[in-house]
Design a protein around this motif. Structure first.
Motif, PDB file in Angstrom:
ATOM      1  N   ALA A 144       0.802  -1.488  -0.395  1.00 12.90           N
ATOM      2  CA  ALA A 144      -0.038   0.045   0.246  1.00 12.90           C
ATOM      3  C   ALA A 144       0.704   0.885   0.075  1.00 12.90           C
ATOM      4  CB  ALA A 144      -0.942  -0.469   1.026  1.00 12.90           C
ATOM      5  N   GLY A 145       1.761   1.333   0.031  1.00 12.61           N
ATOM      6  CA  GLY A 145       3.238   2.075  -0.164  1.00 12.61           C
ATOM      7  C   GLY A 145       2.757   2.885   1.587  1.00 12.61           C
ATOM      8  N   LEU A 146       2.857   2.003   2.227  1.00 14.69           N
ATOM      9  CA  LEU A 146       3.010   3.338   3.442  1.00 14.69           C
ATOM     10  C   LEU A 146       4.275   3.332   3.912  1.00 14.69           C
ATOM     11  CD1 LEU A 146      -0.349   1.374   5.363  1.00 14.69           C
ATOM     12  CD2 LEU A 146      -0.065   2.909   3.953  1.00 14.69           C
ATOM     13  N   LEU A 147       5.764   2.683   4.160  1.00 14.52           N
ATOM     14  CA  LEU A 147       6.111   2.866   4.260  1.00 14.52           C
ATOM     15  C   LEU A 147       7.864   3.298   2.833  1.00 14.52           C
ATOM     16  CD1 LEU A 147       7.095   0.461   7.267  1.00 14.52           C
ATOM     17  CD2 LEU A 147       6.895   3.049   7.896  1.00 14.52           C
ATOM     18  N   PRO A 148       8.201   4.595   3.674  1.00 12.99           N
ATOM     19  CA  PRO A 148       9.042   5.136   2.018  1.00 12.99           C
ATOM     20  C   PRO A 148      10.806   4.469   2.907  1.00 12.99           C
ATOM     21  CG  PRO A 148       9.172   6.881   3.762  1.00 12.99           C
ATOM     22  CD  PRO A 148       8.188   5.533   4.391  1.00 12.99           C
ATOM     23  N   LEU A 149      11.539   4.626   1.756  1.00 14.41           N
ATOM     24  CA  LEU A 149      13.124   4.376   2.257  1.00 14.41           C
ATOM     25  C   LEU A 149      13.449   5.218   2.832  1.00 14.41           C
ATOM     26  CD1 LEU A 149      14.619   3.689  -1.001  1.00 14.41           C
ATOM     27  CD2 LEU A 149      14.095   1.790   0.714  1.00 14.41           C
ATOM     28  N   ARG A 150      14.907   5.393   3.774  1.00 13.55           N
ATOM     29  CA  ARG A 150      14.845   5.853   4.730  1.00 13.55           C
ATOM     30  C   ARG A 150      16.510   7.075   4.286  1.00 13.55           C
ATOM     31  NH1 ARG A 150      18.737   3.769   9.995  1.00 13.55           N
ATOM     32  NH2 ARG A 150      18.384   6.293  10.528  1.00 13.55           N
ATOM     33  N   PRO A 151      16.533   7.984   4.443  1.00 12.63           N
ATOM     34  CA  PRO A 151      16.971   9.572   4.082  1.00 12.63           C
ATOM     35  C   PRO A 151      18.227   9.159   3.111  1.00 12.63           C
ATOM     36  CG  PRO A 151      16.282   9.902   5.911  1.00 12.63           C
ATOM     37  CD  PRO A 151      16.307   8.798   5.970  1.00 12.63           C
ATOM     38  N   GLY A 152      18.519   8.764   1.888  1.00 11.97           N
ATOM     39  CA  GLY A 152      19.939   7.999   1.666  1.00 11.97           C
ATOM     40  C   GLY A 152      20.047   7.730   0.538  1.00 11.97           C
ATOM     41  N   VAL A 153      18.945   6.565   1.113  1.00 11.81           N
ATOM     42  CA  VAL A 153      18.758   5.143   1.285  1.00 11.81           C
ATOM     43  C   VAL A 153      18.857   5.234  -0.966  1.00 11.81           C
ATOM     44  CG1 VAL A 153      18.326   2.450   0.320  1.00 11.81           C
ATOM     45  CG2 VAL A 153      18.890   4.211   2.662  1.00 11.81           C
ATOM     46  N   ALA A 154      18.161   5.304  -1.793  1.00 11.94           N
ATOM     47  CA  ALA A 154      17.665   5.362  -3.025  1.00 11.94           C
ATOM     48  C   ALA A 154      18.493   5.955  -3.685  1.00 11.94           C
ATOM     49  CB  ALA A 154      16.473   6.167  -3.759  1.00 11.94           C
ATOM     50  N   ARG A 155      19.716   6.710  -3.209  1.00 12.37           N
ATOM     51  CA  ARG A 155      20.089   8.433  -3.959  1.00 12.37           C
ATOM     52  C   ARG A 155      21.710   6.568  -3.755  1.00 12.37           C
ATOM     53  NH1 ARG A 155      24.407   9.522  -1.522  1.00 12.37           N
ATOM     54  NH2 ARG A 155      22.940  10.002   0.300  1.00 12.37           N
ATOM     55  N   LEU A 156      21.801   6.739  -2.340  1.00 11.66           N
ATOM     56  CA  LEU A 156      23.455   5.699  -2.451  1.00 11.66           C
ATOM     57  C   LEU A 156      23.329   4.699  -3.121  1.00 11.66           C
ATOM     58  CD1 LEU A 156      26.148   5.018  -1.296  1.00 11.66           C
ATOM     59  CD2 LEU A 156      25.145   4.471   0.313  1.00 11.66           C
ATOM     60  N   LEU A 157      22.286   3.576  -3.426  1.00 16.94           N
ATOM     61  CA  LEU A 157      21.908   2.253  -4.792  1.00 16.94           C
ATOM     62  C   LEU A 157      22.156   2.919  -5.288  1.00 16.94           C
ATOM     63  CD1 LEU A 157      18.960   0.879  -3.113  1.00 16.94           C
ATOM     64  CD2 LEU A 157      21.492   0.489  -2.484  1.00 16.94           C
ATOM     65  N   ASP A 158      21.884   4.061  -6.211  1.00 21.58           N
ATOM     66  CA  ASP A 158      21.681   4.539  -7.590  1.00 21.58           C
ATOM     67  C   ASP A 158      23.337   4.839  -8.030  1.00 21.58           C
ATOM     68  OD1 ASP A 158      19.780   4.064  -7.591  1.00 21.58           O
ATOM     69  OD2 ASP A 158      18.726   6.478  -7.577  1.00 21.58           O
ATOM     70  N   ALA A 159      24.097   5.575  -7.173  1.00 23.83           N
ATOM     71  CA  ALA A 159      25.917   6.122  -6.672  1.00 23.83           C
ATOM     72  C   ALA A 159      26.173   4.750  -6.870  1.00 23.83           C
ATOM     73  CB  ALA A 159      25.492   6.612  -5.686  1.00 23.83           C
ATOM     74  N   ALA A 160      26.071   3.522  -6.446  1.00 27.63           N
ATOM     75  CA  ALA A 160      26.759   2.445  -6.534  1.00 27.63           C
ATOM     76  C   ALA A 160      27.336   1.738  -7.854  1.00 27.63           C
ATOM     77  CB  ALA A 160      26.591   1.571  -5.110  1.00 27.63           C
ATOM     78  N   GLN A 161      25.399   1.978  -8.026  1.00 28.57           N
ATOM     79  CA  GLN A 161      25.411   1.393  -9.267  1.00 28.57           C
ATOM     80  C   GLN A 161      26.029   2.088 -10.377  1.00 28.57           C
ATOM     81  OE1 GLN A 161      21.103  -0.065  -9.161  1.00 28.57           O
ATOM     82  NE2 GLN A 161      21.448  -1.689 -10.528  1.00 28.57           N
ATOM     83  N   ALA A 162      26.047   2.737 -10.223  1.00 28.99           N
ATOM     84  CA  ALA A 162      26.579   4.462 -11.673  1.00 28.99           C
ATOM     85  C   ALA A 162      28.271   4.021 -11.027  1.00 28.99           C
ATOM     86  CB  ALA A 162      26.415   5.574 -11.133  1.00 28.99           C
ATOM     87  N   HIS A 163      28.299   3.263 -10.028  1.00 27.17           N
ATOM     88  CA  HIS A 163      30.137   3.785  -9.372  1.00 27.17           C
ATOM     89  C   HIS A 163      30.556   2.464 -10.051  1.00 27.17           C
ATOM     90  CE1 HIS A 163      30.315   7.197  -8.169  1.00 27.17           C
ATOM     91  NE2 HIS A 163      31.382   7.636  -8.169  1.00 27.17           N
ATOM     92  N   GLY A 164      30.395   0.985 -10.267  1.00 26.83           N
ATOM     93  CA  GLY A 164      29.851  -0.418 -10.751  1.00 26.83           C
ATOM     94  C   GLY A 164      30.574  -1.185  -9.729  1.00 26.83           C
ATOM     95  N   LEU A 165      29.545  -0.581  -8.127  1.00 33.93           N
ATOM     96  CA  LEU A 165      30.154  -1.318  -7.495  1.00 33.93           C
ATOM     97  C   LEU A 165      28.648  -2.547  -7.146  1.00 33.93           C
ATOM     98  CD1 LEU A 165      30.115   0.821  -4.178  1.00 33.93           C
ATOM     99  CD2 LEU A 165      32.142  -0.298  -5.642  1.00 33.93           C
ATOM    100  N   LEU A 166      28.749  -3.242  -7.165  1.00 36.44           N
ATOM    101  CA  LEU A 166      27.856  -4.719  -6.247  1.00 36.44           C
ATOM    102  C   LEU A 166      27.130  -4.622  -4.990  1.00 36.44           C
ATOM    103  CD1 LEU A 166      29.430  -8.066  -6.922  1.00 36.44           C
ATOM    104  CD2 LEU A 166      28.281  -6.655  -8.781  1.00 36.44           C
ATOM    105  N   LEU A 167      26.383  -4.958  -5.580  1.00 31.74           N
ATOM    106  CA  LEU A 167      24.799  -4.518  -4.175  1.00 31.74           C
ATOM    107  C   LEU A 167      24.359  -5.885  -3.619  1.00 31.74           C
ATOM    108  CD1 LEU A 167      22.652  -1.420  -5.763  1.00 31.74           C
ATOM    109  CD2 LEU A 167      24.906  -1.530  -3.946  1.00 31.74           C
ATOM    110  N   ALA A 168      24.407  -6.090  -2.593  1.00 31.11           N
ATOM    111  CA  ALA A 168      23.679  -7.424  -1.504  1.00 31.11           C
ATOM    112  C   ALA A 168      22.970  -6.805  -0.437  1.00 31.11           C
ATOM    113  CB  ALA A 168      24.645  -7.963  -1.411  1.00 31.11           C
ATOM    114  N   ILE A 169      21.923  -7.448  -0.624  1.00 26.98           N
ATOM    115  CA  ILE A 169      21.250  -7.624   1.143  1.00 26.98           C
ATOM    116  C   ILE A 169      21.449  -8.969   1.711  1.00 26.98           C
ATOM    117  CG2 ILE A 169      18.403  -8.167   1.739  1.00 26.98           C
ATOM    118  CD1 ILE A 169      18.061  -6.401  -0.760  1.00 26.98           C
ATOM    119  N   ALA A 170      21.856  -8.884   3.241  1.00 28.39           N
ATOM    120  CA  ALA A 170      21.560  -9.591   4.439  1.00 28.39           C
ATOM    121  C   ALA A 170      20.599  -9.368   5.686  1.00 28.39           C
ATOM    122  CB  ALA A 170      23.835 -10.001   4.921  1.00 28.39           C
TER     123      ALA A 170
END
Length: 254
Positions: free
Chosen positions: A92-118
């Motif tokens: 239902a879209g009730l919870l946003p990401l924390r500040p800076g998360v989406a920005r940092l994910l985009d930046a990491a991909q732009a810099h060629g870093l791999l992303l993972a979740i644990a």
């Protein structure tokens, strides 16, 4: 050695899900099962020290022997209902990401870093959060998603991070973890990972002395984060990839 990957926790790290989503979903599942209790904000905060929802409920019941004691099968069923309620809330879209998360994910991909979740939360919870906040293809941005019962021991054991590292084929020395809790920090460090902590209302005051940095969040240009512990304590920052490289390089000289 370069920094090659960022590994994110989910609950409390990607989004502040605990108080107003997981807790509420548990209470809805308790009510549906006819159980004579619910978790207020302080109570849930106390039992967050136990990682894993099923384990959390068992710990609560063990501490309250006057309440109905549930079988393992009952707990699994209630937890499954809780997950359904949680996914509904997230969809239902009730919870946003924390500040800076989406920005940092985009930046990491732009810099060629791999992303993972644990994470110790269920795969369904992870998928719902990623889809509702980052779009239907969001899960594909992550090389590896380690979630739920995929490993035998949950945080603070290092198992989930060890699993993610194996799946990525990278040594811990080339990765950086981002966490929000002492249990998460202990888990990541047990796997050999340098760790950034972005604390929450629930985790403020926990022992983060082993973290590379502790911040209130990752920061946005219009609303910088504050370094709460570590080098540069008291500074305002917007966490970016060059900054993470500088912080991570500190670990290469210790």
């Amino acid at each position: 050695m370069p920094l090659r990957a960022l590994i994110f926790d989910v609950d409390g790290t990607l989004a502040d899900t605990e108080r107003d989503a997981h807790r509420v979903a548990f209470n809805r599942a308790f009510a549906a099962a006819g159980l004579p209790f619910s978790w207020d904000v302080p109570t849930y905060g106390h039992y967050l020290k136990v990682t894993g929802g099923k384990e959390r409920l068992r710990a609560y019941l063990n501490a309250h022997p006057h309440l109905p004691q549930l079988s393992d099968a009952d707990i699994v069923a209630i937890h499954r209902q809780k997950t359904d309620h949680y996914v509904e809330m997230i969809n239902a879209g009730l919870l946003p990401l924390r500040p800076g998360v989406a920005r940092l994910l985009d930046a990491a991909q732009a810099h060629g870093l791999l992303l993972a979740i644990a994470t110790t939360t269920t795969p369904a919870n992870v998928e719902a959060l990623l889809r509702s906040t980052l779009g239907v293809e969001a899960a594909q941005r992550f090389h590896t998603i380690g979630a739920g019962d995929i490993v035998p021991r949950k945080k603070p054991a290092p198992d989930i991070y060890a699993y993610v590292l194996r799946e990525m084929g990278l040594p811990a020395t080339e990765c950086l973890a981002i966490e929000d809790s002492a249990n998460g920090l202990q888990s990541a460090q047990g796997a050999g990972l340098a760790t950034i902590v972005t604390q929450t209302e629930y985790t403020a005051g926990q022992d983060f002395s082993a973290a590379l940095r502790v911040l209130d969040h990752l920061g946005e240009v219009a609303a910088p984060a504050h370094v709460l512990q570590g080098n540069g304590s008291g500074e305002e920052v917007v966490v970016d990839i060059p900054g993470l490289h500088r912080w991570w390089e500190e670990t290469q000289h210790t």
